[in-house]
Design a protein around this motif. Structure first.
Motif, PDB file in Angstrom:
ATOM      1  N   ASP A 181       0.633 -54.401  80.726  1.00  5.85           N
ATOM      2  CA  ASP A 181       1.281 -53.124  80.431  1.00  5.85           C
ATOM      3  C   ASP A 181       0.308 -51.966  80.209  1.00  5.85           C
ATOM      4  O   ASP A 181       0.669 -50.814  80.396  1.00  5.85           O
ATOM      5  CB  ASP A 181       2.184 -53.267  79.198  1.00  5.85           C
ATOM      6  N   THR A 182      -0.907 -52.282  79.783  1.00 10.56           N
ATOM      7  CA  THR A 182      -1.874 -51.201  79.539  1.00 10.56           C
ATOM      8  C   THR A 182      -3.025 -51.230  80.530  1.00 10.56           C
ATOM      9  O   THR A 182      -3.800 -50.273  80.613  1.00 10.56           O
ATOM     10  CB  THR A 182      -2.474 -51.305  78.120  1.00 10.56           C
ATOM     11  N   GLY A 183      -3.170 -52.319  81.242  1.00 10.63           N
ATOM     12  CA  GLY A 183      -4.302 -52.454  82.161  1.00 10.63           C
ATOM     13  C   GLY A 183      -5.598 -52.776  81.448  1.00 10.63           C
ATOM     14  O   GLY A 183      -6.657 -52.835  82.069  1.00 10.63           O
ATOM     15  N   GLU A 184      -5.522 -52.981  80.147  1.00 13.49           N
ATOM     16  CA  GLU A 184      -6.757 -53.297  79.414  1.00 13.49           C
ATOM     17  C   GLU A 184      -7.205 -54.723  79.722  1.00 13.49           C
ATOM     18  O   GLU A 184      -6.375 -55.606  79.943  1.00 13.49           O
ATOM     19  CB  GLU A 184      -6.528 -53.151  77.908  1.00 13.49           C
ATOM     20  N   TRP A 185      -8.521 -54.908  79.696  1.00 10.72           N
ATOM     21  CA  TRP A 185      -9.087 -56.228  79.974  1.00 10.72           C
ATOM     22  C   TRP A 185     -10.019 -56.617  78.853  1.00 10.72           C
ATOM     23  O   TRP A 185     -10.566 -55.764  78.157  1.00 10.72           O
ATOM     24  CB  TRP A 185      -9.853 -56.219  81.290  1.00 10.72           C
ATOM     25  N   GLN A 186     -10.181 -57.910  78.700  1.00 10.68           N
ATOM     26  CA  GLN A 186     -11.140 -58.402  77.727  1.00 10.68           C
ATOM     27  C   GLN A 186     -11.790 -59.658  78.281  1.00 10.68           C
ATOM     28  O   GLN A 186     -11.097 -60.577  78.712  1.00 10.68           O
ATOM     29  CB  GLN A 186     -10.433 -58.700  76.419  1.00 10.68           C
ATOM     30  N   VAL A 187     -13.118 -59.658  78.309  1.00 15.39           N
ATOM     31  CA  VAL A 187     -13.816 -60.842  78.799  1.00 15.39           C
ATOM     32  C   VAL A 187     -13.873 -61.854  77.656  1.00 15.39           C
ATOM     33  O   VAL A 187     -14.507 -61.615  76.638  1.00 15.39           O
ATOM     34  CB  VAL A 187     -15.240 -60.495  79.286  1.00 15.39           C
ATOM     35  N   ARG A 188     -13.167 -62.965  77.845  1.00 18.63           N
ATOM     36  CA  ARG A 188     -13.100 -63.972  76.779  1.00 18.63           C
ATOM     37  C   ARG A 188     -14.321 -64.870  76.808  1.00 18.63           C
ATOM     38  O   ARG A 188     -14.812 -65.322  75.786  1.00 18.63           O
ATOM     39  CB  ARG A 188     -11.828 -64.793  76.975  1.00 18.63           C
ATOM     40  N   GLN A 189     -14.807 -65.119  78.021  1.00 16.19           N
ATOM     41  CA  GLN A 189     -15.942 -66.025  78.159  1.00 16.19           C
ATOM     42  C   GLN A 189     -16.696 -65.654  79.428  1.00 16.19           C
ATOM     43  O   GLN A 189     -16.076 -65.311  80.444  1.00 16.19           O
ATOM     44  CB  GLN A 189     -15.405 -67.460  78.284  1.00 16.19           C
ATOM     45  N   PHE A 190     -18.008 -65.689  79.357  1.00 16.09           N
ATOM     46  CA  PHE A 190     -18.783 -65.507  80.588  1.00 16.09           C
ATOM     47  C   PHE A 190     -19.919 -66.512  80.587  1.00 16.09           C
ATOM     48  O   PHE A 190     -20.792 -66.495  79.713  1.00 16.09           O
ATOM     49  CB  PHE A 190     -19.342 -64.081  80.712  1.00 16.09           C
ATOM     50  N   TYR A 191     -19.876 -67.390  81.573  1.00 17.14           N
ATOM     51  CA  TYR A 191     -20.902 -68.423  81.705  1.00 17.14           C
ATOM     52  C   TYR A 191     -21.775 -68.078  82.904  1.00 17.14           C
ATOM     53  O   TYR A 191     -21.269 -67.869  84.008  1.00 17.14           O
ATOM     54  CB  TYR A 191     -20.237 -69.781  81.896  1.00 17.14           C
ATOM     55  N   ALA A 192     -23.085 -67.994  82.668  1.00 19.40           N
ATOM     56  CA  ALA A 192     -24.001 -67.594  83.740  1.00 19.40           C
ATOM     57  C   ALA A 192     -25.092 -68.639  83.909  1.00 19.40           C
ATOM     58  O   ALA A 192     -25.937 -68.799  83.031  1.00 19.40           O
ATOM     59  CB  ALA A 192     -24.618 -66.244  83.407  1.00 19.40           C
ATOM     60  N   LEU A 193     -25.035 -69.338  85.025  1.00 20.05           N
ATOM     61  CA  LEU A 193     -26.112 -70.281  85.347  1.00 20.05           C
ATOM     62  C   LEU A 193     -26.987 -69.646  86.411  1.00 20.05           C
ATOM     63  O   LEU A 193     -26.512 -69.282  87.491  1.00 20.05           O
ATOM     64  CB  LEU A 193     -25.526 -71.600  85.848  1.00 20.05           C
ATOM     65  N   ASP A 194     -28.265 -69.469  86.073  1.00 21.57           N
ATOM     66  CA  ASP A 194     -29.202 -68.875  87.025  1.00 21.57           C
ATOM     67  C   ASP A 194     -30.248 -69.893  87.428  1.00 21.57           C
ATOM     68  O   ASP A 194     -30.778 -70.608  86.587  1.00 21.57           O
ATOM     69  CB  ASP A 194     -29.899 -67.665  86.399  1.00 21.57           C
ATOM     70  N   ASP A 195     -30.541 -69.932  88.711  1.00 17.98           N
ATOM     71  CA  ASP A 195     -31.658 -70.734  89.194  1.00 17.98           C
ATOM     72  C   ASP A 195     -32.629 -69.790  89.872  1.00 17.98           C
ATOM     73  O   ASP A 195     -32.385 -69.311  90.979  1.00 17.98           O
ATOM     74  CB  ASP A 195     -31.181 -71.822  90.159  1.00 17.98           C
ATOM     75  N   CYS A 196     -33.702 -69.459  89.152  1.00 18.08           N
ATOM     76  CA  CYS A 196     -34.688 -68.533  89.702  1.00 18.08           C
ATOM     77  C   CYS A 196     -36.004 -69.267  89.937  1.00 18.08           C
ATOM     78  O   CYS A 196     -37.078 -68.682  89.900  1.00 18.08           O
ATOM     79  CB  CYS A 196     -34.875 -67.337  88.778  1.00 18.08           C
ATOM     80  N   GLY A 197     -35.897 -70.579  90.159  1.00 21.05           N
ATOM     81  CA  GLY A 197     -37.113 -71.367  90.358  1.00 21.05           C
ATOM     82  C   GLY A 197     -37.836 -71.544  89.036  1.00 21.05           C
ATOM     83  O   GLY A 197     -37.199 -71.591  87.970  1.00 21.05           O
ATOM     84  N   THR A 198     -39.169 -71.597  89.099  1.00 22.65           N
ATOM     85  CA  THR A 198     -39.981 -71.767  87.896  1.00 22.65           C
ATOM     86  C   THR A 198     -39.732 -70.619  86.924  1.00 22.65           C
ATOM     87  O   THR A 198     -39.697 -69.454  87.325  1.00 22.65           O
ATOM     88  CB  THR A 198     -41.471 -71.798  88.297  1.00 22.65           C
ATOM     89  N   ARG A 199     -39.556 -70.967  85.647  1.00 21.51           N
ATOM     90  CA  ARG A 199     -39.231 -69.946  84.643  1.00 21.51           C
ATOM     91  C   ARG A 199     -40.494 -69.591  83.854  1.00 21.51           C
ATOM     92  O   ARG A 199     -41.085 -70.439  83.201  1.00 21.51           O
ATOM     93  CB  ARG A 199     -38.132 -70.472  83.713  1.00 21.51           C
ATOM     94  N   ILE A 200     -40.882 -68.332  83.925  1.00 21.66           N
ATOM     95  CA  ILE A 200     -42.138 -67.917  83.286  1.00 21.66           C
ATOM     96  C   ILE A 200     -41.923 -67.639  81.799  1.00 21.66           C
ATOM     97  O   ILE A 200     -42.636 -68.135  80.963  1.00 21.66           O
ATOM     98  CB  ILE A 200     -42.720 -66.669  83.994  1.00 21.66           C
TER      99      ILE A 200
END
Lengths: 806, 150
Positions: free
Chosen positions: A668-687
């Motif tokens: 009804d309002t178009g409002e959004w809320q991010v309840r959860q955000f899972y981010a898996l990154d593979d950038c090779g070797t991690r410095i």
């Protein structure tokens, strides 16, 4: 010796090398407000420049009367195109092979275009004088729609090249057309589309937005008339390239130009290009013999210096009934604005958009991009992404969702069955890239498990039932994204900017007491280079990171490099750093062998020292070796311990990621809320894992901004409607969700330390994750495609159009 | 941007129309008007100081009146330029309907704006334009509620 009591592991840990969550050394000054930015530079006698800008998006400039401005006390000069023309500087080359007006030469092509440059004793007088310059305009019809621009009767925008049939990237087919860029196999792809079980077709628009760094663009130009040396401090993401460009367009010999990038308050691509402000400041300094400072205000930044995106992407994706993708077709109408000032490697007018087959094993593909002039600001930079990679990621990740709808399949499963398998790497894509390494299935399974994907889908189904029963007005969206980036431009054989090969460099000097300085061809804008590059060196050289100074940004001292953008610093300059360190270690080995009176082959590296093989009590530390390099005459060796490496990468690197966004949407309002955000990154070797996490947080937040509200919008008259931060969305702590970060490690096989680059991945993969969450929330009610940005109003409209407000 | 409104003015139609053609009354009622002079039949030149959000600028412009159907209806067109602040152009269709001793004035105005003032966002500009026109008409109604000689 004390360090005989330490184990090798303890000695390694004390170096704070690769893998260490070392605190950022830059933050000591930044958190105290002691950074030194362009606008902090104050030189004796410094003048201030300000632009008179066009209020019209398309108009002829009939006359410019600067008499009243010049009469204002404190005004030193007013420059117009007429003043720059005798120097040949009223136009300048762009990074994309086009040319751009420095000051309006007879007409203006976008609102905010630079018309005259006022130079005054102080900023206030300059601003007052801008108001006094009278410019007479004759309005011309405005074209802000790239499709309209290509109609036969569309107004001619670029009168200077209207009869030119050939552009920098091949034939032009219309007076507002810039280039056509084709990749892949058209015939084979169209045949697959014709014969496919299922074809999903959609127009995906990635709207125009802007990097909007906290610090706007600016410079201080200072011409020393005695020495003939020009020094320019500026917000330059590529200081050496700027030096060469300044030399080429001004005719000043390159050794007489010194470019310095001081601290930079965010770049995100906005500070890659060359802008009229730089040229005018240099000219004004030459003319007046005094230093001249120019710094944009926020409105100027948003309406005139490099925008990003603005791609209309028409896609067709073919698959078998059971979901095997058999082909991908894409046509892009790329809105470049009034001048083609995109920042892309020369041979890639649409950047690396041909990475648009994404993480999927797609047998055939065809891509065609048409660049178009419109009455909008020039630019088209890679806003926290490698060249046009975020557009490609958004395109394929939306097309996968649309195909999932067409097939009636779960979008996670459709991805899984089409991923390139681990055993297929190095993988040659249908559009010409060779992916170096990847393990997509492992990352995907890990991500789905981490969020309990099955559970989320059950919850979503239940929510839909409750919504239909009138028990709730909120829907649940699950946004999926898995994308492969292409970063680290790049191999000199196919990557150059204005003919400058995209290698990068590092020069290391080890001091007699065993500390060191390293200088690189890149420049940090907040990425933390001084922290991470010292960590690479610590691990490679056995010198504590805290004993290593990393310096960048001064072209008189740093080795030549192409700068920092497109996540290229670690893949290219990071590799140069490791290679230069290995040269030093090779010499150190000879010194150690001499000191230990054994053959070179009889010593081996051990964390921070060379030890005699089989006799670890006999060793020489790097500290001892460094001192010996300066105080002992070693037969056959030059004194000193220095090295430089110019690294030409054999290939790009291909980091990848699996993102999942869970979003609540109020119908009804178009409002959004991010309840959860899972981010898996593979950038090779991690410095430095902490810096990686910081980069992911920042990139995701910019992705959130772009997907959920940020845009550069124009009205039909070509007015920029989002020229202030009141209208241009920048998320605050209030909108920003809590991110869960995770990782897998698939090293790059061709990079000396296996690192792939991470700064931009979260933006590239984040945008489709947020956008797909919005789409997914409405999938059960028939939504197929709704253009970004998904602000409250547009989300409300989605619900309205689907009849959910009835 | 389109603006429409309806105002009841406590004066007969002929007087309302005459007042709308009176540069002195107009100059008093147009918010920020520094100068307004007739340059020919139905033609005016004006200098107006406008403040919209953070932008304050002096606009110079011309207004033309089409009185073919006056006093029942007439239309105005004009444009103004504010230098670095931008520009505005537009027109208004006005009808005057007699209602006893009073006159009902209805107008539909179409305004296009460009430059810095336009960039400040349409929300701000629409609000300001409504406020300015309301200010004009309330002043105008007040002028006409004075005795005719005044």
């Amino acid at each position: 010796m004390t360090d005989q009591t330490m184990t090798p592991e303890e000695r390694a840990a004390s170096l704070e090398g690769m893998g260490c969550r070392r605190k950022r050394v830059e933050d000591v000054r930044f958190t105290q407000g002691k950074g030194n930015y362009v606008d902090d530079i104050k030189l004796p006698g410094m003048l201030f420049g300000a632009f008179v800008r066009s209020p019209y998006a398309h108009a002829r400039v009939k006359s410019i009367n600067a008499d009243a401005a010049k009469a204002l006390p404190g005004v030193v000069a007013v420059l117009t195109a007429e003043d720059l023309a005798p120097l040949g500087l009223h136009w300048m080359p762009t990074l994309a092979g086009d040319k751009q007006m420095v000051l309006a030469d007879g007409k203006v092509l976008f609102q905010g275009q630079e018309v005259a440059f006022v130079v005054a004793e102080d900023r206030y007088t300059a601003a007052d004088a801008v108001e006094l310059v009278e410019v007479e305009y004759e309005e011309l019809p405005v074209v802000t729609d790239p499709f309209r621009a290509l109609e036969p009767d569309a107004p001619v925008l670029r009168e200077d090249i209207k009869d030119q049939k050939e552009g920098a990237h091949g034939p032009r087919k219309h007076h507002n057309h810039i280039f056509t860029w084709e990749q892949g196999d058209r015939e084979a792809t169209e045949k697959v589309l014709e014969e496919a079980d299922v074809v999903a077709e959609e127009m995906i628009y990635y709207h125009r937005t802007h990097p909007c760094p906290l610090e706007t663009c600016g410079c201080v130009a200072s011409m020393d008339k005695v020495t003939g040396k020009l020094t320019v401090w500026g917000t330059f993401q590529a200081p050496h390239a700027i030096r060469t460009v300044v030399s080429l367009i001004s005719g000043i010999a390159e050794h007489n130009i010194r470019i310095i990038s001081p601290d930079i308050g965010g770049g995100f691509g906005n500070k890659v290009g060359a802008y009229p402000g730089y040229v005018c400041s240099v000219v004004a300094s030459i003319v007046t013999g005094r230093p001249v400072k120019w710094v944009e205000n926020r409105m100027e930044n948003l309406m005139s210096t490099a925008f990003a995106r603005d791609y209309w992407m028409k896609g067709r994706i073919a698959a078998t009934k059971d979901g095997r993708i058999t082909g991908l077709w894409c046509h892009v109408t790329a809105d470049h604005g009034g001048f083609d000032a995109c920042a892309d490697p020369t041979k890639f007018p649409a950047g690396f958009f041909n990475i648009c087959t994404g993480s999927y094993d797609i047998p055939v593909a065809y891509l065609c991009v048409d660049g178009v002039y419109t009455n909008k600001a020039p630019g088209g930079v890679a806003y926290r992404c490698s060249f046009r990679v975020t557009e490609a990621a958004y395109f394929i990740e939306r097309m996968i969702e649309v195909l999932a709808i067409e097939l009636g399949m779960d979008a996670a499963e459709l991805r899984r069955i089409n991923f390139i398998r681990k055993d297929q790497f190095p993988y040659k894509s249908a559009l010409g890239w060779e992916y170096d390494s990847g393990d997509y299935h492992t990352a995907w399974e890990k991500a789905l498990k981490a969020v309990d994907y099955e559970g989320l889908r059950r919850e979503q189904a239940q929510r839909i039932e409750e919504f239909k029963a009138g028990k709730t007005r909120k829907l649940l969206g699950i946004g999926l994204s898995h994308f492969t980036e292409i970063v680290g431009a790049g191999p000199v054989k196919n990557c150059d900017i204005l003919g400058l090969g995209m290698f990068d460099s590092c020069e290391i000097r080890i001091h007699p007491t065993g500390s060191a300085i390293a200088r690189l061809g890149t420049i940090s804008q907040g990425q933390g280079h001084a922290t991470t590059f010292a960590q690479i060196l610590a691990s490679e050289l056995g010198i504590p990171a805290s004993d290593i100074t990393v310096e960048e940004g001064d072209t008189d001292t740093a080795p030549y490099g192409l700068g920092t953008y497109g996540s290229r610093s670690t893949p290219v300059a990071g590799a140069a750093t490791a290679m230069a360190a290995r040269k030093i270690r090779a010499k150190a080995q000879m010194i150690a062998a001499y000191l230990l009176e054994v053959h070179d082959d009889d010593v081996e590296w051990d964390v921070d020292r060379f030890v005699v093989k089989g006799n670890p009590e006999r060793f020489k530390t790097m500290k001892e070796i460094a001192f010996a390099a300066y105080n002992q005459a070693i037969p056959g060796l030059e004194p000193g311990l220095e090295a430089v490496s110019y690294y030409d990468p054999p290939n790009m690197t291909y980091p990848f990621r699996a993102y999942i966004c869970v979003m609540e949407i109020d119908v009804d309002t178009g409002e959004w809320q991010v309840r959860q955000f899972y981010a898996l990154d593979d950038c090779g070797t991690r410095i430095n894992p902490m810096i990686i996490e910081g980069q992911v947080h920042g990139g995701l937040t910019e992705a959130l901004a772009i997907a959920m509200g940020q845009e550069i919008a124009y009205d039909e008259m070509g007015n920029v409607k989002t020229g202030t931060l009141m209208d241009f969305f920048i998320p605050t702590a209030w909108e920003t969700p809590n991110y869960i970060t995770d990782h897998t490690v698939t090293p790059s096989p061709h990079h000396p330390i296996g690192a792939k680059g991470v700064g931009e991945s979260p933006n590239v993969g984040g945008v489709p994750a947020f956008s797909n969450a919005v789409h997914d929330a409405f999938r059960a009610f028939g939504l197929r495609q709704a253009h970004m940005p998904h602000d409250h109003w547009r989300i409300w409209q989605i619900a309205e159009n689907l009849g959910l407000h009835a | 941007m389109e603006l429409t409104d309806e105002i009841r003015v406590p004066a007969p139609r002929d007087r309302v129309y005459a007042a709308l053609n009176d540069p002195e009354i107009l100059a008093r009622c147009i918010p920020g008007c520094e100068e307004l002079k007739a340059t020919g039949p139905g033609e005016y030149e004006a200098k107006v100081v406008l403040k919209i959000g953070p932008v304050k600028a002096r606009f110079g412009g011309v207004v033309k009146l089409d009185d073919t159907n006056a006093p029942e209806a007439f239309s105005l067109t004009g444009e103004g330029k504010g230098g670095a602040a931008g520009f505005a152009k537009g027109g208004a269709d006005v009808t005057l309907t007699e209602d006893g001793e009073e006159t009902v004035l209805r107008y539909t105005a179409k305004v296009e704006i460009g430059g810095k003032i336009a960039q400040l966002g349409s929300r701000l500009i629409a609000g300001t334009a409504k406020k300015l026109s309301a200010k004009f008409f309330s002043c105008f109604a007040e002028e006409l509620s004075q005795p005719a000689a005044g």
